[in-house]
Write an enzyme that holds these catalytic residues in place. Structure first.
Site, PDB file in Angstrom:
ATOM      1  N   CYS A  67      -8.264  -2.091   7.451  1.00 45.37           N
ATOM      2  CA  CYS A  67      -6.902  -2.136   7.065  1.00 45.37           C
ATOM      3  C   CYS A  67      -6.319  -0.716   6.911  1.00 45.37           C
ATOM      4  CB  CYS A  67      -6.846  -2.939   5.769  1.00 45.37           C
ATOM      5  SG  CYS A  67      -7.051  -4.601   6.094  1.00 45.37           S
TER       6      CYS A  67
ATOM      7  N   HIS B 117      -1.000  -5.848   1.752  1.00 48.89           N
ATOM      8  CA  HIS B 117      -2.324  -6.598   1.523  1.00 48.89           C
ATOM      9  C   HIS B 117      -1.895  -7.961   0.935  1.00 48.89           C
ATOM     10  CE1 HIS B 117      -5.540  -3.473   2.133  1.00 48.89           C
ATOM     11  NE2 HIS B 117      -5.879  -4.498   2.939  1.00 48.89           N
TER      12      HIS B 117
ATOM     13  N   GLU C 265       0.885  -1.148   0.076  1.00 53.58           N
ATOM     14  CA  GLU C 265       0.069   0.117   0.122  1.00 53.58           C
ATOM     15  C   GLU C 265       0.662   1.285  -0.044  1.00 53.58           C
ATOM     16  OE1 GLU C 265      -2.938  -0.102  -0.554  1.00 53.58           O
ATOM     17  OE2 GLU C 265      -3.529  -2.140  -0.244  1.00 53.58           O
TER      18      GLU C 265
END
Length: 220
Positions: free
Chosen positions: A143, A172, A80
């Protein structure tokens, strides 16, 4: 010796397992690039997840923190880039909370960028034959909530440890095969591959103080 904290989540949304914890727990007490690995499971609950995360950081005093979460439907390991200051839950969390359009930190900035070498991590994974890419959105569920809370905590509440900045970010991972069989057409990745990928990500983060200049963007 340096210490690295890797977190993962308990199962949620009716799943019996969470691949993030199944893979992360394999790393407990391992040593990578001269660092000791500590792992913790976080509840899939708004706010409580951050309370547990902050307690773990205060206990362990890590130089690096990587949070890991399940992204069912994604085909690869996704590192991310950014976390945004919003809770917008599509489904309730494990305690029935479903915040919609609320800030994670009322006085916090709109977003935080990962302080991990995200492109070096993706490059290392691809070189090892692991499908990987940079993600431009961590979603608006727990998340993203944890990624934003982590980076806010490291930037403001816990800016330095042992004379250096503490870096952090979020990765992820896809479903495991035993989950994907219940979701026809959904991609999955073997536990052994995910665990190897996390080791590579940790090594890259420890060995690269900066990032590399390769394309990781998207057109839309």
């Amino acid at each position: 010796m340096k210490t690295v904290l890797i977190t993962a989540f308990e199962p949620f949304d009716g799943e019996a397992i969470n691949p993030s914890w199944e893979s992360v727990r394999q790393l407990q007490n391992q040593q990578l690039s001269g660092a000791h690995i500590e792992t913790r499971q976080l509840p899939c609950v708004f706010n409580t997840s951050l309370t547990c995360l902050y307690a773990a950081i205060d206990e362990i005093q890590p130089e690096l923190v990587i949070a890991v979460g399940q992204a069912g439907g994604r085909p690869d390991i996704t590192v991310e880039r950014i976390a945004i200051n919003i809770n917008d839950a599509r489904i309730p969390d494990n305690q029935g909370n479903q915040p919609i359009d609320t800030p994670i930190v009322a006085t916090g900035p709109a977003a935080y960028f990962s302080t991990l070498p995200i492109k070096a991590i993706v490059s290392g994974l691809q070189t090892a034959g692991v499908p990987a890419s940079i993600s431009q959105s961590a979603g608006t569920y727990i998340c993203n909530h944890v990624m934003y809370g982590l980076l806010h905590h490291l930037a403001l509440t816990y800016p330095k440890v042992r004379g250096g900045l503490v870096r952090g970010g979020f990765i992820h991972i896809p479903y495991l095969p035993e989950q994907a069989v219940k979701h026809p057409g959904t991609p999955s990745m073997a536990l052994e591959t995910i665990t190897m990928a996390l080791k590579i990500a940790i090594n890259q983060a420890l060995e690269n103080s900066g990032d590399i200049a390769i394309s990781g963007g998207m057109t839309h």
